[in-house]
Design a protein around this motif. Structure first.
Motif, PDB file in Angstrom:
ATOM      1  N   PRO A  22       0.837  -1.202   0.000  1.00 55.28           N
ATOM      2  CA  PRO A  22       0.000   0.000   0.000  1.00 55.28           C
ATOM      3  C   PRO A  22       0.874   1.255   0.000  1.00 55.28           C
ATOM      4  O   PRO A  22       2.058   1.203   0.343  1.00 55.28           O
ATOM      5  CB  PRO A  22      -0.789  -0.117   1.299  1.00 55.28           C
ATOM      6  N   VAL A  23       0.298   2.377  -0.380  1.00 55.88           N
ATOM      7  CA  VAL A  23       1.035   3.637  -0.447  1.00 55.88           C
ATOM      8  C   VAL A  23       0.433   4.629   0.537  1.00 55.88           C
ATOM      9  O   VAL A  23      -0.776   4.870   0.525  1.00 55.88           O
ATOM     10  CB  VAL A  23       1.000   4.219  -1.877  1.00 55.88           C
ATOM     11  N   LEU A  24       1.275   5.173   1.401  1.00 51.98           N
ATOM     12  CA  LEU A  24       0.839   6.186   2.360  1.00 51.98           C
ATOM     13  C   LEU A  24       0.781   7.536   1.652  1.00 51.98           C
ATOM     14  O   LEU A  24       1.782   8.042   1.140  1.00 51.98           O
ATOM     15  CB  LEU A  24       1.818   6.255   3.532  1.00 51.98           C
ATOM     16  N   LYS A  25      -0.402   8.131   1.603  1.00 49.39           N
ATOM     17  CA  LYS A  25      -0.600   9.423   0.961  1.00 49.39           C
ATOM     18  C   LYS A  25      -1.607  10.220   1.759  1.00 49.39           C
ATOM     19  O   LYS A  25      -2.683   9.708   2.094  1.00 49.39           O
ATOM     20  CB  LYS A  25      -1.101   9.245  -0.479  1.00 49.39           C
ATOM     21  N   ALA A  26      -1.261  11.444   2.104  1.00 45.12           N
ATOM     22  CA  ALA A  26      -2.120  12.307   2.927  1.00 45.12           C
ATOM     23  C   ALA A  26      -2.406  11.645   4.271  1.00 45.12           C
ATOM     24  O   ALA A  26      -3.487  11.798   4.836  1.00 45.12           O
ATOM     25  CB  ALA A  26      -3.419  12.645   2.207  1.00 45.12           C
ATOM     26  N   GLY A  27      -1.412  10.888   4.766  1.00 45.49           N
ATOM     27  CA  GLY A  27      -1.531  10.288   6.087  1.00 45.49           C
ATOM     28  C   GLY A  27      -2.376   9.038   6.157  1.00 45.49           C
ATOM     29  O   GLY A  27      -2.620   8.516   7.242  1.00 45.49           O
ATOM     30  N   ARG A  28      -2.827   8.503   4.996  1.00 44.12           N
ATOM     31  CA  ARG A  28      -3.636   7.293   4.974  1.00 44.12           C
ATOM     32  C   ARG A  28      -3.051   6.306   3.967  1.00 44.12           C
ATOM     33  O   ARG A  28      -2.500   6.706   2.955  1.00 44.12           O
ATOM     34  CB  ARG A  28      -5.090   7.608   4.587  1.00 44.12           C
ATOM     35  N   SER A 143       2.200   6.240 -23.815  1.00 42.22           N
ATOM     36  CA  SER A 143       3.045   5.135 -23.362  1.00 42.22           C
ATOM     37  C   SER A 143       2.685   4.659 -21.962  1.00 42.22           C
ATOM     38  O   SER A 143       3.100   3.579 -21.551  1.00 42.22           O
ATOM     39  CB  SER A 143       4.516   5.559 -23.385  1.00 42.22           C
ATOM     40  N   ASP A 144       1.904   5.459 -21.242  1.00 34.96           N
ATOM     41  CA  ASP A 144       1.458   5.058 -19.914  1.00 34.96           C
ATOM     42  C   ASP A 144       0.278   5.921 -19.492  1.00 34.96           C
ATOM     43  O   ASP A 144       0.451   7.028 -18.987  1.00 34.96           O
ATOM     44  CB  ASP A 144       2.583   5.173 -18.893  1.00 34.96           C
ATOM     45  N   ARG A 145      -0.927   5.399 -19.685  1.00 33.16           N
ATOM     46  CA  ARG A 145      -2.144   6.153 -19.414  1.00 33.16           C
ATOM     47  C   ARG A 145      -2.563   5.978 -17.951  1.00 33.16           C
ATOM     48  O   ARG A 145      -3.601   5.408 -17.642  1.00 33.16           O
ATOM     49  CB  ARG A 145      -3.257   5.698 -20.362  1.00 33.16           C
ATOM     50  N   ARG A 146      -1.717   6.484 -17.063  1.00 36.10           N
ATOM     51  CA  ARG A 146      -2.022   6.438 -15.634  1.00 36.10           C
ATOM     52  C   ARG A 146      -1.677   7.790 -15.006  1.00 36.10           C
ATOM     53  O   ARG A 146      -0.707   8.427 -15.373  1.00 36.10           O
ATOM     54  CB  ARG A 146      -1.204   5.352 -14.921  1.00 36.10           C
ATOM     55  N   TRP A 147      -2.494   8.190 -14.017  1.00 34.64           N
ATOM     56  CA  TRP A 147      -2.140   9.319 -13.174  1.00 34.64           C
ATOM     57  C   TRP A 147      -1.270   8.788 -12.043  1.00 34.64           C
ATOM     58  O   TRP A 147      -1.509   7.691 -11.534  1.00 34.64           O
ATOM     59  CB  TRP A 147      -3.392   9.973 -12.597  1.00 34.64           C
ATOM     60  N   THR A 148      -0.284   9.550 -11.639  1.00 40.08           N
ATOM     61  CA  THR A 148       0.601   9.114 -10.566  1.00 40.08           C
ATOM     62  C   THR A 148       0.792  10.221  -9.543  1.00 40.08           C
ATOM     63  O   THR A 148       0.744  11.407  -9.866  1.00 40.08           O
ATOM     64  CB  THR A 148       1.990   8.706 -11.105  1.00 40.08           C
ATOM     65  N   THR A 149       0.984   9.822  -8.305  1.00 39.78           N
ATOM     66  CA  THR A 149       1.324  10.761  -7.245  1.00 39.78           C
ATOM     67  C   THR A 149       2.281  10.063  -6.293  1.00 39.78           C
ATOM     68  O   THR A 149       2.153   8.870  -6.022  1.00 39.78           O
ATOM     69  CB  THR A 149       0.061  11.250  -6.484  1.00 39.78           C
ATOM     70  N   THR A 150       3.269  10.797  -5.818  1.00 37.27           N
ATOM     71  CA  THR A 150       4.293  10.230  -4.942  1.00 37.27           C
ATOM     72  C   THR A 150       3.785  10.164  -3.513  1.00 37.27           C
ATOM     73  O   THR A 150       3.130  11.090  -3.023  1.00 37.27           O
ATOM     74  CB  THR A 150       5.575  11.077  -4.997  1.00 37.27           C
ATOM     75  N   GLY A 151       4.080   9.069  -2.838  1.00 36.32           N
ATOM     76  CA  GLY A 151       3.637   8.877  -1.468  1.00 36.32           C
ATOM     77  C   GLY A 151       4.305   9.824  -0.491  1.00 36.32           C
ATOM     78  O   GLY A 151       5.240  10.556  -0.837  1.00 36.32           O
ATOM     79  N   ASP A 152       3.822   9.795   0.742  1.00 32.58           N
ATOM     80  CA  ASP A 152       4.334  10.705   1.767  1.00 32.58           C
ATOM     81  C   ASP A 152       5.816  10.498   2.046  1.00 32.58           C
ATOM     82  O   ASP A 152       6.499  11.413   2.527  1.00 32.58           O
ATOM     83  CB  ASP A 152       3.547  10.522   3.070  1.00 32.58           C
ATOM     84  N   ASN A 153       6.343   9.304   1.752  1.00 32.37           N
ATOM     85  CA  ASN A 153       7.761   9.043   2.020  1.00 32.37           C
ATOM     86  C   ASN A 153       8.668   9.540   0.906  1.00 32.37           C
ATOM     87  O   ASN A 153       9.903   9.445   1.005  1.00 32.37           O
ATOM     88  CB  ASN A 153       8.009   7.557   2.270  1.00 32.37           C
ATOM     89  N   GLY A 154       8.073  10.064  -0.164  1.00 28.96           N
ATOM     90  CA  GLY A 154       8.855  10.608  -1.265  1.00 28.96           C
ATOM     91  C   GLY A 154       9.375   9.572  -2.236  1.00 28.96           C
ATOM     92  O   GLY A 154      10.041   9.933  -3.221  1.00 28.96           O
ATOM     93  N   ASN A 155       9.070   8.302  -2.005  1.00 31.97           N
ATOM     94  CA  ASN A 155       9.587   7.234  -2.861  1.00 31.97           C
ATOM     95  C   ASN A 155       8.479   6.401  -3.511  1.00 31.97           C
ATOM     96  O   ASN A 155       8.499   6.165  -4.719  1.00 31.97           O
ATOM     97  CB  ASN A 155      10.507   6.302  -2.060  1.00 31.97           C
ATOM     98  N   ASP A 156       7.550   5.921  -2.716  1.00 29.09           N
ATOM     99  CA  ASP A 156       6.482   5.078  -3.254  1.00 29.09           C
ATOM    100  C   ASP A 156       5.584   5.890  -4.186  1.00 29.09           C
ATOM    101  O   ASP A 156       5.396   7.088  -4.006  1.00 29.09           O
ATOM    102  CB  ASP A 156       5.642   4.490  -2.126  1.00 29.09           C
ATOM    103  N   VAL A 157       5.021   5.216  -5.174  1.00 29.98           N
ATOM    104  CA  VAL A 157       4.172   5.885  -6.156  1.00 29.98           C
ATOM    105  C   VAL A 157       2.793   5.233  -6.155  1.00 29.98           C
ATOM    106  O   VAL A 157       2.670   4.013  -6.157  1.00 29.98           O
ATOM    107  CB  VAL A 157       4.778   5.812  -7.574  1.00 29.98           C
ATOM    108  N   LEU A 158       1.769   6.071  -6.152  1.00 24.89           N
ATOM    109  CA  LEU A 158       0.388   5.606  -6.214  1.00 24.89           C
ATOM    110  C   LEU A 158      -0.120   5.847  -7.626  1.00 24.89           C
ATOM    111  O   LEU A 158      -0.072   6.970  -8.139  1.00 24.89           O
ATOM    112  CB  LEU A 158      -0.459   6.376  -5.197  1.00 24.89           C
ATOM    113  N   TYR A 159      -0.590   4.778  -8.278  1.00 23.54           N
ATOM    114  CA  TYR A 159      -1.040   4.850  -9.669  1.00 23.54           C
ATOM    115  C   TYR A 159      -2.561   4.766  -9.757  1.00 23.54           C
ATOM    116  O   TYR A 159      -3.186   3.993  -9.043  1.00 23.54           O
ATOM    117  CB  TYR A 159      -0.449   3.691 -10.470  1.00 23.54           C
TER     118      TYR A 159
END
Length: 227
Positions: A22-28, A143-159
C-alpha cells in the motif's frame, strides 16, 4: 504519534502476482490497485486490460464485472430490484438499481463494500485529502495512461489507471462504456441522500480533480483505503 500497521494488499478473490505494498498518501494507506485488478504496469491502450483496471461496480454493490468479459445476455438483469442479486453483474436501470433507496449500503459496518478484509471504500473527506496533495502532472502519455502521485515518504508511487466508467444508456437501458480523454473515476462510500445518486471522485487533468455525484446504476472502479 499514531503508528498504523502496513499489511500487504492482497485479495484472494482476485489473486495478484505478488502482495503489493500500500502507499501512504495524505496520512492514509491506499491500496495500490483497484478492486479486482491484478497488475501494476504501464497502460499503453486506451482501454486498459481487466488485470490493470479491475472491476466495474455499481454503487453500493459488492458484485462487479470485467469489461472484456461482460455479456449483457448472461451478466445483467432488469431493474430496479427490491434487493441486490449478487448472481448478476449488472442491474439495468436508470438512477438507482434499488427500487427503494438505501443510502447506507457502504456505510458503518458495510463500509468494506467490495474491498478485501482490512480495507474499505473511501469517504469524500478521505478522497478530498488525497486530491489536495495529489500534485500537478501533465496529461498521461500514450506510453502510460495512468495518473501518478508520490507517497508521503517521497519514494512510493500511487497509480490510478485511466479506465473510464459504464453509464446506463437512457434509450437502450444498456451499459455504455465511456472513457473521456484520460478520465479516472472511482466510487466513494457516501450516497447523495434522498436522490438516486452516489458520490465519486475523478482525475481528468491537472486542473480538474474533484468530487461529484452520478446515478448509482453507473458502474466504475473502486479504490480501497485501509480501515
Amino acid at each position: 504519534v499514531n503508528v498504523i500497521s502496513v499489511p500487504p494488499y492482497t485479495d484472494t478473490r482476485y489473486p495478484t502476482q505478488e502482495p503489493y505494498k500500500p502507499v501512504l498518501k495524505a496520512g492514509r494507506y491506499w491500496s495500490p490497485v483497484n478492486v479486482g485488478a491484478t497488475k501494476i504496469e504501464a497502460v499503453t491502450s486506451v482501454q486498459p486490460t481487466d488485470a490493470q483496471v479491475g472491476l466495474y461496480i455499481q454503487w453500493g454493490r459488492t458484485t462487479g464485472f470485467y469489461w472484456n468479459t461482460y455479456n449483457a445476455e448472461t451478466d445483467a438483469i432488469a431493474g430496479p430490484l427490491a434487493a441486490d442479486d449478487p448472481s448478476k453483474k449488472v442491474i439495468l436501470c436508470n438512477g438507482d438499481w434499488l427500487s427503494s433507496q438505501n443510502d447506507l449500503l457502504w456505510s458503518g459496518e458495510k463500509a468494506q463494500g467490495p474491498c478485501p478484509d482490512g480495507w474499505k471504500v473511501p469517504t469524500r473527506a478521505e478522497a478530498q485529502a488525497l486530491i489536495d496533495v495529489f500534485g500537478t502532472k501533465t496529461t498521461p502519455a500514450a506510453s502510460d495512461r495512468r495518473w501518478t502521485t508520490t507517497g508521503d515518504n517521497g519514494n512510493d508511487v500511487l497509480y490510478f489507471v485511466s479506465g473510464g466508467f459504464y453509464g446506463i444508456n437512457s434509450t437502450t437501458a444498456l451499459p455504455t462504456f465511456a472513457n473521456t480523454n484520460n478520465n479516472t473515476v472511482v466510487w466513494l462510500t457516501e450516497a447523495d441522500a434522498g436522490t438516486k445518486q452516489g458520490y465519486f471522485w475523478f482525475l481528468e487533468n491537472s486542473a480538474n480533480r474533484t468530487i461529484d455525484h452520478v446515478n448509482r446504476s453507473w458502474a466504475m472502479p473502486v479504490r480501497c483505503i485501509q480501515q
